[in-house]
Write an enzyme that holds these catalytic residues in place. Structure first.
Site, PDB file in Angstrom:
ATOM      1  N   GLU A  69       0.831  -1.214   0.000  1.00 11.05           N
ATOM      2  CA  GLU A  69       0.000   0.000   0.000  1.00 11.05           C
ATOM      3  C   GLU A  69       0.864   1.261   0.000  1.00 11.05           C
ATOM      4  O   GLU A  69       0.719   2.152   0.853  1.00 11.05           O
ATOM      5  CB  GLU A  69      -0.966  -0.005   1.187  1.00 11.05           C
ATOM      6  CG  GLU A  69      -2.001  -1.110   1.080  1.00 11.05           C
ATOM      7  CD  GLU A  69      -3.075  -1.088   2.152  1.00 11.05           C
ATOM      8  OE1 GLU A  69      -2.883  -0.424   3.179  1.00 11.05           O
ATOM      9  OE2 GLU A  69      -4.107  -1.739   1.963  1.00 11.05           O
ATOM     10  N   GLU A 110      -5.649  -8.328  -0.905  1.00 10.97           N
ATOM     11  CA  GLU A 110      -6.312  -8.111   0.388  1.00 10.97           C
ATOM     12  C   GLU A 110      -7.751  -7.695   0.135  1.00 10.97           C
ATOM     13  O   GLU A 110      -8.016  -6.864  -0.736  1.00 10.97           O
ATOM     14  CB  GLU A 110      -5.647  -6.978   1.198  1.00 10.97           C
ATOM     15  CG  GLU A 110      -4.339  -7.323   1.818  1.00 10.97           C
ATOM     16  CD  GLU A 110      -3.793  -6.203   2.693  1.00 10.97           C
ATOM     17  OE1 GLU A 110      -4.585  -5.474   3.312  1.00 10.97           O
ATOM     18  OE2 GLU A 110      -2.558  -6.054   2.725  1.00 10.97           O
TER      19      GLU A 110
HETATM   20  C1  BG6 Z   1      -4.402  -2.955   4.863  1.00 13.54           C
HETATM   21  C2  BG6 Z   1      -3.034  -3.366   5.334  1.00 13.54           C
HETATM   22  O1  BG6 Z   1      -4.428  -1.568   4.848  1.00 13.54           O
HETATM   23  O2  BG6 Z   1      -5.507  -3.241   5.645  1.00 13.54           O
HETATM   24  C3  BG6 Z   1      -3.037  -4.463   6.390  1.00 13.54           C
HETATM   25  O3  BG6 Z   1      -2.227  -3.752   4.262  1.00 13.54           O
HETATM   26  C4  BG6 Z   1      -4.179  -4.228   7.346  1.00 13.54           C
HETATM   27  O4  BG6 Z   1      -1.789  -4.505   7.000  1.00 13.54           O
HETATM   28  C5  BG6 Z   1      -5.483  -4.295   6.578  1.00 13.54           C
HETATM   29  O5  BG6 Z   1      -4.192  -5.102   8.425  1.00 13.54           O
HETATM   30  C6  BG6 Z   1      -6.707  -4.165   7.435  1.00 13.54           C
HETATM   31  O6  BG6 Z   1      -6.601  -3.032   8.230  1.00 13.54           O
HETATM   32  P1  BG6 Z   1      -6.763  -3.094   9.803  1.00 13.54           P
HETATM   33  O7  BG6 Z   1      -6.368  -1.769  10.251  1.00 13.54           O
HETATM   34  O8  BG6 Z   1      -8.188  -3.400  10.038  1.00 13.54           O
HETATM   35  O9  BG6 Z   1      -5.861  -4.166  10.282  1.00 13.54           O
END
Ligand code: BG6
Length: 476
Positions: free
Chosen positions: A175, A374
């Protein structure tokens, strides 16, 4: 119709959120190791070094360092074809500027990748997932110093050589574009991207563009090195993609949203095309930025990605306020709630159609293969008295998003390599440092209060995803 036969179904985590063992076997502290715990209302803080009396959840993670074999076996039971994680940079170069790598760190990932291969799981590896060595942040101010470009390339090349033949899919910086929202998160977002530790009075915007430029150079040089060292490997960028819609059809809002997309996603343009979009160069000229030096254009042109990796969780909407006059510059302070969408308990707006929109946005511009690395739903899960966990809300979220990407493949011709949802197993949240914001199919018995024995259990979604993979996304 539908997904390709060799579609890479799987899940994704990051070293710093899962491994724990933050100072074991020669590992040095990363920027994630100096981030305190927070929650939905309390932001995480970055401390100068590891301080006594502070709570640093990433030091413990879910102890994946010692449990990865059994955790990967559970993923294999769901039929995973791919598993995305990161290499903790500071296991390999503890301070970041050493000449020689730490053999114990290299060996740890050798064993992990062997385990994945034994289970028929393709490793998909991020080189830096918010894991800049604290030593580089502290001593060099991170990517504000061009020497960090060489340190990163040395680290990346060490990994390409060592894991040649074991790792086929790489990504450089997780990201990388999050820092575009420096106004909202300030020092936190900049440092999370491995940029800088900032102090009162610093011009954050200027620093963001400069350190991001150096990071883009580091990424391009690493991509070039990867192509030379292992021509069979594929290397991509990793973009945090959450499309920005105009709040209304008012042409001011529409132009404002368009500018927001350029400012938030020029990073993918540089990765895919090897140069900045002219729109951004005009902005740099207007601001008087002169960080692009002789020879940089050639470096960027020679380091283009093989595929676009991206995360997708939500979408945004923006309303034009006029605060930047005719430039229509984007500020994330101008986001407004999209009344067509519901949101999670953390305020993340749920928008499966937006995923198809994003796939098409990338495809129309760059015509590259893509991987969704993701996508997931953070929620409070409840363990019933009989030990079961009914996370139907997570199933609903994932099913709707998988349908949207299936439609993008089927009707829009998107070339999609795989889908690694976030995160197959509960881990520490990156934004809040919580345990209670859970994403997993696999439950980890540990909470914000530090209670629990870290034992693993299967949620309802575990069985659901297993069937999704078995039917190659036909049955959702
Ligand atoms: C993404 C990141 O922004 O979102 C992850 O690459 C992160 O590292 C994921 O865990 C979910 O976000 P969060 O803050 O709910 O863990």
């Amino acid at each position: 119709m539908g997904f390709r036969k060799d579609f890479l179904w799987g899940g994704a985590i990051a070293a710093h959120q899962a491994e724990g063992a933050w100072d074991v076997d020669g590992k040095g502290p990363s920027i994630a190791d100096v981030m305190t715990a927070g929650d939905v209302k309390t932001p995480r803080r970055i401390t100068r070094g590891v301080l006594e009396g502070e709570v640093y959840p990433n030091h413990l993670g879910i102890d994946f360092y010692h449990h990865y074999a059994e955790d990967l076996e559970l993923c294999a039971e769901m039929g995973f074809k791919a598993f995305r994680t990161s290499i903790a940079w500071t296991r390999i170069f503890p301070n970041g500027d050493e000449e020689e790598p730490n053999e114990a760190g290299l060996k740890f990932y050798d064993d992990m990748f062997d385990k994945m291969r034994e289970l028929g799981i393709e490793p998909v590896i991020t080189l830096s997932h918010f894991e800049m060595p604290y030593g580089l942040a502290d001593k060099y101010n991170g990517f504000m110093d061009r020497r960090c470009i060489d340190f990163f390339v040395r680290y990346a090349s060490t990994c390409f050589k060592r894991y040649k033949g074991k790792v086929k899919y790489w990504m450089t910086f997780n990201e990388i574009n999050n820092q575009a929202e420096w106004r909202k998160m300030g020092a936190h977002h900049l440092a999370q991207e491995g940029a800088v530790l900032v102090k009162e009075g610093d011009d954050l915007e200027a620093m963001m563009y400069e350190s991001a430029h150096n990071e883009l150079l580091a990424s391009a040089l690493a991509i070039k090195a990867c192509h030379e060292i292992d021509p069979d490997a594929k290397i991509g960028c990793m973009i945090g993609m959450n499309g920005v819609y105009p709040a209304s059809p008012d042409p001011h809002d529409v132009l404002n949203a368009q500018k927001a997309m350029t400012q938030k996603y020029y990073y993918v343009h540089v990765h895919a095309k090897g140069h900045y979009p002219i729109n951004m160069l005009k902005k740099f000229e207007r601001k008087g930025y002169d960080f692009i030096k002789e020879g940089d254009a050639e470096i960027l042109a020679e380091g283009c990605v093989d595929y676009i990796g991206f995360s997708y969780y939500m979408s945004f909407a923006t309303k034009f306020t006029g605060r930047f006059g005719d430039t229509y510059d984007f500020s994330e302070e101008d986001y407004v709630r999209n009344t067509y969408l519901k949101a999670s308990d953390w305020g993340w707006q749920i928008d499966p159609v937006g995923l198809r929109w994003c796939l098409n946005w990338f495809n129309d511009r760059y015509e590259l293969p893509m991987m969704i690395v993701e996508n997931g739903f953070g929620a409070y899960d409840k363990v019933e008295e009989d030990g079961t966990i009914d996370d139907s809300y997570r199933i609903d979220y994932l099913a709707a998003h998988i349908k949207a990407m299936r439609d993008a493949v089927t009707y829009d011709g998107v070339d999609l390599l795989g889908y690694t949802m976030w995160a197959p197993i509960d881990i520490v949240s990156a934004s809040t440092g919580e345990y209670d914001k859970r994403y997993g199919f696999i439950f980890v018995n540990y909470n914000n209060k530090g209670e629990g024995d870290m034992s693993r259990g299967k949620k309802k979604s575990f069985y659901w995803y297993k069937n999704v993979i078995a039917t190659n996304g036909e049955e959702l």
